[in-house]
Design a protein around this motif. Structure first.
Motif, PDB file in Angstrom:
ATOM      1  N   MET A 131       0.828  -1.198   0.000  1.00  0.00           N
ATOM      2  CA  MET A 131       0.000   0.000   0.000  1.00  0.00           C
ATOM      3  C   MET A 131       0.871   1.260   0.000  1.00  0.00           C
ATOM      4  SD  MET A 131      -2.988   0.783  -0.329  1.00  0.00           S
ATOM      5  CE  MET A 131      -4.434   1.616   0.103  1.00  0.00           C
ATOM      6  N   ARG A 132       2.029   1.168   0.633  1.00  0.00           N
ATOM      7  CA  ARG A 132       2.916   2.337   0.659  1.00  0.00           C
ATOM      8  C   ARG A 132       3.332   2.724  -0.755  1.00  0.00           C
ATOM      9  NH1 ARG A 132       8.873   3.272   2.898  1.00  0.00           N
ATOM     10  NH2 ARG A 132       8.761   5.515   2.812  1.00  0.00           N
ATOM     11  N   GLN A 133       3.557   1.723  -1.598  1.00  0.00           N
ATOM     12  CA  GLN A 133       3.944   1.989  -2.981  1.00  0.00           C
ATOM     13  C   GLN A 133       2.856   2.804  -3.686  1.00  0.00           C
ATOM     14  OE1 GLN A 133       4.383  -1.453  -5.479  1.00  0.00           O
ATOM     15  NE2 GLN A 133       5.820  -0.388  -6.820  1.00  0.00           N
ATOM     16  N   PHE A 134       1.578   2.534  -3.377  1.00  0.00           N
ATOM     17  CA  PHE A 134       0.471   3.298  -3.962  1.00  0.00           C
ATOM     18  C   PHE A 134       0.630   4.777  -3.645  1.00  0.00           C
ATOM     19  CE2 PHE A 134      -3.605   5.384  -3.189  1.00  0.00           C
ATOM     20  CZ  PHE A 134      -4.196   5.282  -4.442  1.00  0.00           C
ATOM     21  N   TRP A 135       0.907   5.104  -2.382  1.00  0.00           N
ATOM     22  CA  TRP A 135       1.021   6.511  -1.986  1.00  0.00           C
ATOM     23  C   TRP A 135       2.233   7.172  -2.624  1.00  0.00           C
ATOM     24  CZ3 TRP A 135      -3.185   8.503  -0.808  1.00  0.00           C
ATOM     25  CH2 TRP A 135      -4.142   7.784  -0.095  1.00  0.00           C
ATOM     26  N   ASP A 136       3.329   6.442  -2.729  1.00  0.00           N
ATOM     27  CA  ASP A 136       4.509   7.001  -3.391  1.00  0.00           C
ATOM     28  C   ASP A 136       4.208   7.304  -4.854  1.00  0.00           C
ATOM     29  OD1 ASP A 136       5.892   6.774  -1.032  1.00  0.00           O
ATOM     30  OD2 ASP A 136       6.906   4.911  -1.599  1.00  0.00           O
ATOM     31  N   LYS A 137       3.536   6.404  -5.527  1.00  0.00           N
ATOM     32  CA  LYS A 137       3.210   6.603  -6.936  1.00  0.00           C
ATOM     33  C   LYS A 137       2.162   7.699  -7.110  1.00  0.00           C
ATOM     34  CE  LYS A 137       4.773   2.125  -8.415  1.00  0.00           C
ATOM     35  NZ  LYS A 137       5.899   2.458  -9.230  1.00  0.00           N
ATOM     36  N   HIS A 138       1.223   7.776  -6.191  1.00  0.00           N
ATOM     37  CA  HIS A 138       0.224   8.852  -6.233  1.00  0.00           C
ATOM     38  C   HIS A 138       0.924  10.208  -6.169  1.00  0.00           C
ATOM     39  CE1 HIS A 138      -2.443  11.779  -4.230  1.00  0.00           C
ATOM     40  NE2 HIS A 138      -3.326  11.293  -5.059  1.00  0.00           N
ATOM     41  N   LYS A 139       1.918  10.314  -5.317  1.00  0.00           N
ATOM     42  CA  LYS A 139       2.675  11.569  -5.198  1.00  0.00           C
ATOM     43  C   LYS A 139       3.399  11.894  -6.497  1.00  0.00           C
ATOM     44  CE  LYS A 139       3.351  11.007  -0.258  1.00  0.00           C
ATOM     45  NZ  LYS A 139       4.331  10.689   0.776  1.00  0.00           N
ATOM     46  N   THR A 140       3.882  10.884  -7.195  1.00  0.00           N
ATOM     47  CA  THR A 140       4.560  11.088  -8.477  1.00  0.00           C
ATOM     48  C   THR A 140       3.594  11.681  -9.497  1.00  0.00           C
ATOM     49  OG1 THR A 140       6.067   9.264  -8.049  1.00  0.00           O
ATOM     50  CG2 THR A 140       5.825   9.957 -10.351  1.00  0.00           C
ATOM     51  N   ILE A 141       2.394  11.151  -9.569  1.00  0.00           N
ATOM     52  CA  ILE A 141       1.389  11.643 -10.505  1.00  0.00           C
ATOM     53  C   ILE A 141       1.028  13.088 -10.170  1.00  0.00           C
ATOM     54  CG2 ILE A 141      -1.000  11.358 -11.299  1.00  0.00           C
ATOM     55  CD1 ILE A 141      -0.543   8.290 -10.714  1.00  0.00           C
ATOM     56  N   THR A 142       0.788  13.359  -8.894  1.00  0.00           N
ATOM     57  CA  THR A 142       0.451  14.712  -8.460  1.00  0.00           C
ATOM     58  C   THR A 142       1.588  15.680  -8.754  1.00  0.00           C
ATOM     59  OG1 THR A 142      -0.971  13.825  -6.724  1.00  0.00           O
ATOM     60  CG2 THR A 142      -0.241  16.103  -6.473  1.00  0.00           C
ATOM     61  N   ARG A 143       2.796  15.243  -8.487  1.00  0.00           N
ATOM     62  CA  ARG A 143       3.957  16.110  -8.733  1.00  0.00           C
ATOM     63  C   ARG A 143       4.106  16.431 -10.218  1.00  0.00           C
ATOM     64  NH1 ARG A 143      10.216  15.046  -7.114  1.00  0.00           N
ATOM     65  NH2 ARG A 143      10.917  17.154  -7.522  1.00  0.00           N
ATOM     66  N   TYR A 144       3.864  15.448 -11.085  1.00  0.00           N
ATOM     67  CA  TYR A 144       3.946  15.696 -12.517  1.00  0.00           C
ATOM     68  C   TYR A 144       2.884  16.714 -12.945  1.00  0.00           C
ATOM     69  CZ  TYR A 144       3.735  15.062 -17.550  1.00  0.00           C
ATOM     70  OH  TYR A 144       3.701  15.296 -18.889  1.00  0.00           O
ATOM     71  N   TYR A 145       1.650  16.549 -12.455  1.00  0.00           N
ATOM     72  CA  TYR A 145       0.582  17.494 -12.784  1.00  0.00           C
ATOM     73  C   TYR A 145       0.960  18.911 -12.330  1.00  0.00           C
ATOM     74  CZ  TYR A 145      -3.941  19.760 -12.992  1.00  0.00           C
ATOM     75  OH  TYR A 145      -4.962  20.632 -13.269  1.00  0.00           O
ATOM     76  N   GLU A 146       1.459  19.028 -11.119  1.00  0.00           N
ATOM     77  CA  GLU A 146       1.839  20.341 -10.605  1.00  0.00           C
ATOM     78  C   GLU A 146       3.027  20.929 -11.363  1.00  0.00           C
ATOM     79  OE1 GLU A 146       2.261  19.589  -6.414  1.00  0.00           O
ATOM     80  OE2 GLU A 146       0.087  19.682  -6.101  1.00  0.00           O
ATOM     81  N   THR A 147       3.914  20.083 -11.847  1.00  0.00           N
ATOM     82  CA  THR A 147       5.034  20.558 -12.666  1.00  0.00           C
ATOM     83  C   THR A 147       4.509  21.190 -13.954  1.00  0.00           C
ATOM     84  OG1 THR A 147       6.552  18.928 -11.767  1.00  0.00           O
ATOM     85  CG2 THR A 147       7.117  19.841 -13.917  1.00  0.00           C
ATOM     86  N   LEU A 148       3.551  20.548 -14.595  1.00  0.00           N
ATOM     87  CA  LEU A 148       2.986  21.089 -15.829  1.00  0.00           C
ATOM     88  C   LEU A 148       2.205  22.376 -15.585  1.00  0.00           C
ATOM     89  CD1 LEU A 148       1.740  17.852 -17.625  1.00  0.00           C
ATOM     90  CD2 LEU A 148       3.725  19.262 -18.223  1.00  0.00           C
ATOM     91  N   THR A 149       1.479  22.433 -14.493  1.00  0.00           N
ATOM     92  CA  THR A 149       0.661  23.626 -14.239  1.00  0.00           C
ATOM     93  C   THR A 149       1.472  24.762 -13.626  1.00  0.00           C
ATOM     94  OG1 THR A 149      -0.078  22.791 -12.081  1.00  0.00           O
ATOM     95  CG2 THR A 149      -1.445  22.262 -14.012  1.00  0.00           C
ATOM     96  N   ARG A 150       2.645  24.447 -13.079  1.00  0.00           N
ATOM     97  CA  ARG A 150       3.475  25.484 -12.458  1.00  0.00           C
ATOM     98  C   ARG A 150       3.833  26.590 -13.452  1.00  0.00           C
ATOM     99  NH1 ARG A 150       7.672  22.619 -10.723  1.00  0.00           N
ATOM    100  NH2 ARG A 150       6.490  22.002  -8.903  1.00  0.00           N
ATOM    101  N   ALA A 151       4.094  26.234 -14.702  1.00  0.00           N
ATOM    102  CA  ALA A 151       4.439  27.245 -15.711  1.00  0.00           C
ATOM    103  C   ALA A 151       3.281  28.217 -15.912  1.00  0.00           C
ATOM    104  CB  ALA A 151       4.806  26.569 -17.029  1.00  0.00           C
ATOM    105  N   VAL A 152       2.067  27.708 -15.909  1.00  0.00           N
ATOM    106  CA  VAL A 152       0.894  28.578 -16.036  1.00  0.00           C
ATOM    107  C   VAL A 152       0.793  29.486 -14.816  1.00  0.00           C
ATOM    108  CG1 VAL A 152      -1.617  28.656 -16.307  1.00  0.00           C
ATOM    109  CG2 VAL A 152      -0.301  26.822 -17.413  1.00  0.00           C
ATOM    110  N   CYS A 153       0.954  28.894 -13.642  1.00  0.00           N
ATOM    111  CA  CYS A 153       0.873  29.677 -12.406  1.00  0.00           C
ATOM    112  C   CYS A 153       1.939  30.778 -12.375  1.00  0.00           C
ATOM    113  CB  CYS A 153       1.016  28.765 -11.192  1.00  0.00           C
ATOM    114  SG  CYS A 153      -0.355  27.619 -10.977  1.00  0.00           S
ATOM    115  N   GLU A 154       3.151  30.424 -12.761  1.00  0.00           N
ATOM    116  CA  GLU A 154       4.233  31.411 -12.732  1.00  0.00           C
ATOM    117  C   GLU A 154       3.993  32.528 -13.741  1.00  0.00           C
ATOM    118  OE1 GLU A 154       7.827  29.138 -13.249  1.00  0.00           O
ATOM    119  OE2 GLU A 154       7.754  28.386 -11.178  1.00  0.00           O
TER     120      GLU A 154
END
Length: 169
Positions: free
Chosen positions: A1-24
């Motif tokens: 189950m821990r692997q699920f949370w680690d991977k979930h964070k990866t997906i969220t981080r990728y989304y935030e990386t893409l949207t960060r340029a818009v935010c900036e």
């Protein structure tokens, strides 16, 4: 189950990386960006309470973002004639460029994360994910959290992201 949370964070981080340029580019916080994109994707859900309920966001964070967005001319607030306590939110023309860039970022996100996944595999994933979300919602109710309107979590997907061209996640 821990692997699920680690991977979930990866997906969220990728989304935030893409949207960060818009935010900036438009000097927006992630929450301000999320509010703009939510109003774009869900014009019928146009109150702060709708955002808190649907996205499981913190009321104070939504309120602060709305105040800033109104001050900067991205949204307008209007009280309804039938219920003076109900304040509806409307995107202004100034938000159009943010929305366009946000939609492009979202499309890139979807293209990347579902690359190589068949429709059948995605449908199976969605069924499992829906069951996990339903179990978590039940657990929250049993814990006395109710509809968990103050949790900072995302809602479950309701359709294939291939069909989605907005940031309505």
């Amino acid at each position: 189950m821990r692997q699920f949370w680690d991977k979930h964070k990866t997906i969220t981080r990728y989304y935030e990386t893409l949207t960060r340029a818009v935010c900036e580019r438009w000097r927006l916080t992630q929450m301000e960006y999320d509010v703009i994109m939510f109003l774009h994707a869900h014009p019928q859900l146009n109150t702060a309470a709708d955002m808190v309920r649907e996205r499981k966001l913190t009321k104070s964070h939504v309120s602060a973002a709305l105040a800033t967005l109104e001050q900067r001319g991205y949204i307008a607030k209007r009280r309804t004639d039938t219920n003076k306590r109900r304040v509806e939110l409307f995107l202004q023309d100034k938000a159009n460029d943010v929305v366009h860039a946000g939609v492009q970022a979202h499309r890139q996100f979807v293209r990347t994360v579902i690359d190589g996944i068949s429709k059948d595999d995605f449908a199976a994933f969605q069924r499992v994910f829906d069951a996990i979300c339903a179990n978590a919602e039940r657990g929250l109710r049993e814990a006395g959290v109710g509809d968990c309107t103050n949790a900072d979590t995302n809602t479950k997907p309701t359709h294939s992201p291939k069909d989605d061209d907005t940031c309505s996640k």
